[in-house]
Design an enzyme around this catalytic site. Structure first.
Site, PDB file in Angstrom:
ATOM      1  N   ASP A  67       0.960  -1.352  -0.077  1.00 41.57           N
ATOM      2  CA  ASP A  67       0.038   0.019   0.035  1.00 41.57           C
ATOM      3  C   ASP A  67       0.786   1.362  -0.028  1.00 41.57           C
ATOM      4  OD1 ASP A  67      -2.443  -1.170  -0.096  1.00 41.57           O
ATOM      5  OD2 ASP A  67      -2.603  -1.389   2.034  1.00 41.57           O
ATOM      6  N   ARG A 152       2.743  13.877  26.031  1.00 37.59           N
ATOM      7  CA  ARG A 152       1.662  14.894  26.649  1.00 37.59           C
ATOM      8  C   ARG A 152       0.737  15.256  25.416  1.00 37.59           C
ATOM      9  NH1 ARG A 152       4.170  19.573  29.465  1.00 37.59           N
ATOM     10  NH2 ARG A 152       1.864  20.312  29.644  1.00 37.59           N
ATOM     11  N   ALA A 183      -7.448   3.826   6.833  1.00 41.78           N
ATOM     12  CA  ALA A 183      -6.115   3.745   7.203  1.00 41.78           C
ATOM     13  C   ALA A 183      -6.069   4.291   8.749  1.00 41.78           C
ATOM     14  CB  ALA A 183      -5.117   4.684   6.383  1.00 41.78           C
ATOM     15  N   LEU A 186      -9.210   4.808  10.895  1.00 38.38           N
ATOM     16  CA  LEU A 186     -10.246   3.705  10.958  1.00 38.38           C
ATOM     17  C   LEU A 186      -9.514   3.234  12.491  1.00 38.38           C
ATOM     18  CD1 LEU A 186     -12.260   1.482  10.427  1.00 38.38           C
ATOM     19  CD2 LEU A 186     -10.324   0.420   9.155  1.00 38.38           C
TER      20      LEU A 186
END
Length: 289
Positions: A67, A152, A183, A186
């Protein structure tokens, strides 16, 4: 399948430069095309093909890899309006059309025009410091504004078309295309969007007492993300190495006028069939492609 497309006559074969088997498969594809009588077949590692493509020496790019290779091919080919056919040599290959063991059966469909072109939206991301534009990038998956090495949350203010959307206290903020919805977006709980949509997705990464719902915007929208943090923040486009951001830096994201054209042989319902199969895999545990 739609009516046949124009028959390609000139081919570029671009392969992942560090995959051991990639040059061998690329050479086999080249020999196959030459046996079919095609005299113009350029074969090289993908980064070496840019000048050939920009010179108009190919009608189609055949990309061999995973990909990541497909993303890089899309970045090169989109402004040149050159369609891309992906042959998967990686483990995941969600964007790829052809498995490694099936390309001898699939390429004749390309040569006879029996394919369709899937157009995928791109974005443009700009990095601004005051009135100065420090950089601009094309985006196929997503642009991420997030914390750096200090563990943080960062404070990020997002606007849409100049109107305030939200201030996020989070590990980061993703602005994605429909392609990018499957990608990183998700992985943080964003929605799955069909690839043919033209929409912009905003989703936060680990928000703390901030908006924790994804927002889907029309393609005409202009999104700005302003850094308001006393410690390091960075931005990354399509998984590339991060770039440092300073306090009050702005990342502006809007639709790109270019689209990526992926060559498809499957019927248009392929995306919904594949998403179920791929959801059972864990691409985060696989090698970088």
């Amino acid at each position: 399948m739609s009516s046949p497309h124009p028959l390609p006559q000139r081919f570029a074969i671009g392969y992942h430069p560090t995959m051991a088997e990639a040059p061998l498969v690329a050479e086999a594809v080249q020999q196959f095309l030459e046996r079919q009588g095609y005299a113009v077949v350029i074969c090289a590692p993908l980064p070496s093909l840019r000048q050939h493509l920009q010179a108009g020496q190919a009608d189609v790019l055949i990309a061999l890899g995973g990909d990541g290779t497909m993303l890089r091919a899309g970045h090169v080919c989109a402004p040149l309006h050159i369609p891309v056919l992906g042959i998967n040599l990686g483990r995941f290959g969600f964007l790829m059309e052809v498995r490694q063991d099936e390309w001898p059966r699939r390429l004749p469909l390309l040569l006879s025009g029996q394919y369709w072109l899937e157009e995928r939206m791109m974005l443009t991301a700009s990095h601004l410091r005051g009135e100065q534009v420090l950089g601009e990038w094309s985006v196929l998956n997503e642009v991420v504004v997030c914390r750096g090495q200090i563990v943080r949350p960062v404070r990020l203010t997002a606007t849409v078309d100049g109107y305030p959307l939200s201030t996020y206290i989070a590990d980061g903020l993703i602005v994605a295309t429909p392609t990018g919805s499957t990608a990183y977006a998700l992985a943080v709980g964003g929605p799955i969007m069909p690839p043919e949509l033209r929409s912009i997705l905003i989703v936060a990464v680990a928000p703390h007492l901030s908006m924790d719902r994804a927002v889907i915007l029309p393609p005409e929208s202009v999104v700005t993300v302003t850094v308001q943090s006393s410690h390091q923040a960075v931005m990354s486009v399509d998984g590339q190495p991060p770039l440092p951001l300073e306090n009050d830096d702005v990342v502006r994201v809007q639709a790109n006028h270019n689209t990526v054209q992926f060559i498809r042989f499957q019927d248009r319902g392929y995306f919904y069939r594949n998403i179920n199969a791929y959801m059972e895999l864990n691409p985060a545990a696989m090698d970088n492609e």
